[in-house]
Design a protein around this motif. Structure first.
Motif, PDB file in Angstrom:
ATOM      1  N   SER A  54       0.798  -1.239   0.000  1.00 60.92           N
ATOM      2  CA  SER A  54       0.000   0.000   0.000  1.00 60.92           C
ATOM      3  C   SER A  54       0.822   1.277   0.000  1.00 60.92           C
ATOM      4  O   SER A  54       0.506   2.222   0.733  1.00 60.92           O
ATOM      5  N   PHE A  55       1.879   1.312  -0.794  1.00 59.73           N
ATOM      6  CA  PHE A  55       2.607   2.557  -1.033  1.00 59.73           C
ATOM      7  C   PHE A  55       3.329   2.463  -2.356  1.00 59.73           C
ATOM      8  O   PHE A  55       3.522   1.388  -2.905  1.00 59.73           O
ATOM      9  N   LYS A  56       3.672   3.638  -2.893  1.00 63.14           N
ATOM     10  CA  LYS A  56       4.402   3.731  -4.159  1.00 63.14           C
ATOM     11  C   LYS A  56       5.896   3.692  -3.880  1.00 63.14           C
ATOM     12  O   LYS A  56       6.384   4.338  -2.946  1.00 63.14           O
ATOM     13  N   ILE A  57       6.613   2.972  -4.707  1.00 65.41           N
ATOM     14  CA  ILE A  57       8.072   2.954  -4.632  1.00 65.41           C
ATOM     15  C   ILE A  57       8.574   3.968  -5.654  1.00 65.41           C
ATOM     16  O   ILE A  57       8.246   3.861  -6.839  1.00 65.41           O
ATOM     17  N   PRO A  58       9.342   4.961  -5.215  1.00 64.57           N
ATOM     18  CA  PRO A  58       9.851   5.968  -6.157  1.00 64.57           C
ATOM     19  C   PRO A  58      10.657   5.320  -7.294  1.00 64.57           C
ATOM     20  O   PRO A  58      11.406   4.363  -7.063  1.00 64.57           O
ATOM     21  N   MET A  59      10.487   5.835  -8.505  1.00 62.05           N
ATOM     22  CA  MET A  59      11.143   5.260  -9.678  1.00 62.05           C
ATOM     23  C   MET A  59      12.654   5.151  -9.495  1.00 62.05           C
ATOM     24  O   MET A  59      13.268   4.172  -9.926  1.00 62.05           O
ATOM     25  N   GLY A  60      13.263   6.129  -8.855  1.00 62.25           N
ATOM     26  CA  GLY A  60      14.712   6.079  -8.616  1.00 62.25           C
ATOM     27  C   GLY A  60      15.113   4.856  -7.820  1.00 62.25           C
ATOM     28  O   GLY A  60      16.158   4.254  -8.068  1.00 62.25           O
ATOM     29  N   LYS A  61      14.262   4.466  -6.874  1.00 61.41           N
ATOM     30  CA  LYS A  61      14.552   3.272  -6.076  1.00 61.41           C
ATOM     31  C   LYS A  61      14.275   1.998  -6.867  1.00 61.41           C
ATOM     32  O   LYS A  61      14.978   1.015  -6.724  1.00 61.41           O
ATOM     33  N   VAL A  62      13.242   2.038  -7.705  1.00 64.83           N
ATOM     34  CA  VAL A  62      12.903   0.865  -8.518  1.00 64.83           C
ATOM     35  C   VAL A  62      14.071   0.490  -9.423  1.00 64.83           C
ATOM     36  O   VAL A  62      14.449  -0.671  -9.515  1.00 64.83           O
ATOM     37  N   VAL A  63      14.653   1.479 -10.089  1.00 68.35           N
ATOM     38  CA  VAL A  63      15.723   1.181 -11.045  1.00 68.35           C
ATOM     39  C   VAL A  63      17.063   0.898 -10.373  1.00 68.35           C
ATOM     40  O   VAL A  63      17.952   0.322 -10.992  1.00 68.35           O
ATOM     41  N   SER A  64      17.195   1.258  -9.104  1.00 69.40           N
ATOM     42  CA  SER A  64      18.480   1.040  -8.433  1.00 69.40           C
ATOM     43  C   SER A  64      18.550  -0.287  -7.684  1.00 69.40           C
ATOM     44  O   SER A  64      19.623  -0.698  -7.251  1.00 69.40           O
ATOM     45  N   MET A  65      17.417  -0.982  -7.541  1.00 64.99           N
ATOM     46  CA  MET A  65      17.412  -2.256  -6.815  1.00 64.99           C
ATOM     47  C   MET A  65      18.276  -3.289  -7.528  1.00 64.99           C
ATOM     48  O   MET A  65      18.098  -3.524  -8.720  1.00 64.99           O
ATOM     49  N   LYS A  66      19.191  -3.877  -6.802  1.00 67.00           N
ATOM     50  CA  LYS A  66      20.087  -4.884  -7.383  1.00 67.00           C
ATOM     51  C   LYS A  66      19.662  -6.312  -7.033  1.00 67.00           C
ATOM     52  O   LYS A  66      20.019  -7.250  -7.723  1.00 67.00           O
ATOM     53  N   ASN A  67      18.931  -6.472  -5.917  1.00 69.84           N
ATOM     54  CA  ASN A  67      18.515  -7.801  -5.478  1.00 69.84           C
ATOM     55  C   ASN A  67      17.311  -7.679  -4.543  1.00 69.84           C
ATOM     56  O   ASN A  67      16.881  -6.576  -4.213  1.00 69.84           O
ATOM     57  N   VAL A  68      16.794  -8.804  -4.114  1.00 65.78           N
ATOM     58  CA  VAL A  68      15.617  -8.814  -3.255  1.00 65.78           C
ATOM     59  C   VAL A  68      15.924  -8.168  -1.908  1.00 65.78           C
ATOM     60  O   VAL A  68      15.064  -7.492  -1.332  1.00 65.78           O
ATOM     61  N   GLY A  69      17.131  -8.332  -1.405  1.00 64.23           N
ATOM     62  CA  GLY A  69      17.498  -7.710  -0.135  1.00 64.23           C
ATOM     63  C   GLY A  69      17.333  -6.194  -0.180  1.00 64.23           C
ATOM     64  O   GLY A  69      16.842  -5.585   0.780  1.00 64.23           O
ATOM     65  N   GLU A  70      17.713  -5.582  -1.281  1.00 62.51           N
ATOM     66  CA  GLU A  70      17.544  -4.135  -1.426  1.00 62.51           C
ATOM     67  C   GLU A  70      16.067  -3.772  -1.522  1.00 62.51           C
ATOM     68  O   GLU A  70      15.649  -2.741  -1.005  1.00 62.51           O
ATOM     69  N   MET A  71      15.266  -4.635  -2.154  1.00 66.41           N
ATOM     70  CA  MET A  71      13.830  -4.401  -2.215  1.00 66.41           C
ATOM     71  C   MET A  71      13.234  -4.426  -0.803  1.00 66.41           C
ATOM     72  O   MET A  71      12.426  -3.558  -0.443  1.00 66.41           O
ATOM     73  N   VAL A  72      13.651  -5.377  -0.010  1.00 65.45           N
ATOM     74  CA  VAL A  72      13.177  -5.468   1.376  1.00 65.45           C
ATOM     75  C   VAL A  72      13.581  -4.239   2.161  1.00 65.45           C
ATOM     76  O   VAL A  72      12.768  -3.673   2.912  1.00 65.45           O
ATOM     77  N   ASP A  73      14.820  -3.780   1.993  1.00 65.74           N
ATOM     78  CA  ASP A  73      15.288  -2.569   2.670  1.00 65.74           C
ATOM     79  C   ASP A  73      14.402  -1.371   2.316  1.00 65.74           C
ATOM     80  O   ASP A  73      14.025  -0.580   3.191  1.00 65.74           O
ATOM     81  N   ILE A  74      14.051  -1.252   1.041  1.00 67.30           N
ATOM     82  CA  ILE A  74      13.212  -0.137   0.579  1.00 67.30           C
ATOM     83  C   ILE A  74      11.819  -0.245   1.187  1.00 67.30           C
ATOM     84  O   ILE A  74      11.252   0.741   1.662  1.00 67.30           O
ATOM     85  N   ILE A  75      11.269  -1.447   1.203  1.00 68.17           N
ATOM     86  CA  ILE A  75       9.929  -1.653   1.791  1.00 68.17           C
ATOM     87  C   ILE A  75       9.944  -1.276   3.267  1.00 68.17           C
ATOM     88  O   ILE A  75       9.032  -0.597   3.747  1.00 68.17           O
ATOM     89  N   LEU A  76      10.966  -1.711   3.977  1.00 67.53           N
ATOM     90  CA  LEU A  76      11.056  -1.393   5.407  1.00 67.53           C
ATOM     91  C   LEU A  76      11.203   0.127   5.609  1.00 67.53           C
ATOM     92  O   LEU A  76      10.605   0.690   6.531  1.00 67.53           O
ATOM     93  N   GLU A  77      11.975   0.769   4.758  1.00 65.00           N
ATOM     94  CA  GLU A  77      12.164   2.213   4.856  1.00 65.00           C
ATOM     95  C   GLU A  77      10.870   2.967   4.582  1.00 65.00           C
ATOM     96  O   GLU A  77      10.485   3.865   5.314  1.00 65.00           O
ATOM     97  N   LEU A  78      10.159   2.587   3.534  1.00 70.72           N
ATOM     98  CA  LEU A  78       8.933   3.281   3.148  1.00 70.72           C
ATOM     99  C   LEU A  78       7.754   2.929   4.066  1.00 70.72           C
ATOM    100  O   LEU A  78       6.806   3.706   4.179  1.00 70.72           O
ATOM    101  N   GLY A  79       7.833   1.780   4.717  1.00 68.32           N
ATOM    102  CA  GLY A  79       6.743   1.336   5.571  1.00 68.32           C
ATOM    103  C   GLY A  79       6.795   1.878   6.982  1.00 68.32           C
ATOM    104  O   GLY A  79       5.943   1.535   7.806  1.00 68.32           O
ATOM    105  N   LYS A  80       7.753   2.724   7.260  1.00 66.49           N
ATOM    106  CA  LYS A  80       7.877   3.281   8.618  1.00 66.49           C
ATOM    107  C   LYS A  80       6.750   4.215   8.947  1.00 66.49           C
ATOM    108  O   LYS A  80       6.245   4.943   8.168  1.00 66.49           O
TER     109      LYS A  80
END
Length: 80
Positions: A54-80
Motif C-alpha cells: 500500500s505505497f508507491k516505490i519511487p522510480m529512482g529506487k525501482v531502477v536502483s534495486m540490485k537484489n531482493v534484499g535491497e527491495m526489502v530494505d526499501i519496503i522497510l524504509e517506506l513502511g515506517k
C-alpha cells in the motif's frame, strides 16, 4: 513490520507474479535467479509489491534495486 514479515508477504507476491509456488526468497536473489523475471515482469512485480504494501516505490529506487534484499530494505524504509 519485521524483515521476516516482509519476506513472508513478498514470497507470496513473487509466487503469484511468476506463477511458481517453489520460489523462496533471500537477500541475494536477483532477476537472473528466477525464470521469466524480465523487464516486463519486473514492472508487474513492482506494481504487485506496491499493491501488497500500500505505497508507491519511487522510480529512482525501482531502477536502483540490485537484489531482493535491497527491495526489502526499501519496503522497510517506506513502511515506517
Amino acid at each position: 513490520m519485521t524483515r521476516e514479515e516482509v519476506y513472508e508477504r513478498l514470497n507470496n507476491v513473487f509466487r503469484d507474479v511468476f506463477d511458481d509456488e517453489s520460489i523462496t526468497l533471500n537477500d541475494e536473489i536477483t532477476a537472473d535467479d528466477i525464470e521469466d523475471w524480465d523487464s516486463f515482469e519486473h514492472i508487474n512485480l513492482v506494481v504487485a509489491v506496491q499493491d501488497e504494501f500500500s505505497f508507491k516505490i519511487p522510480m529512482g529506487k525501482v531502477v536502483s534495486m540490485k537484489n531482493v534484499g535491497e527491495m526489502v530494505d526499501i519496503i522497510l524504509e517506506l513502511g515506517k
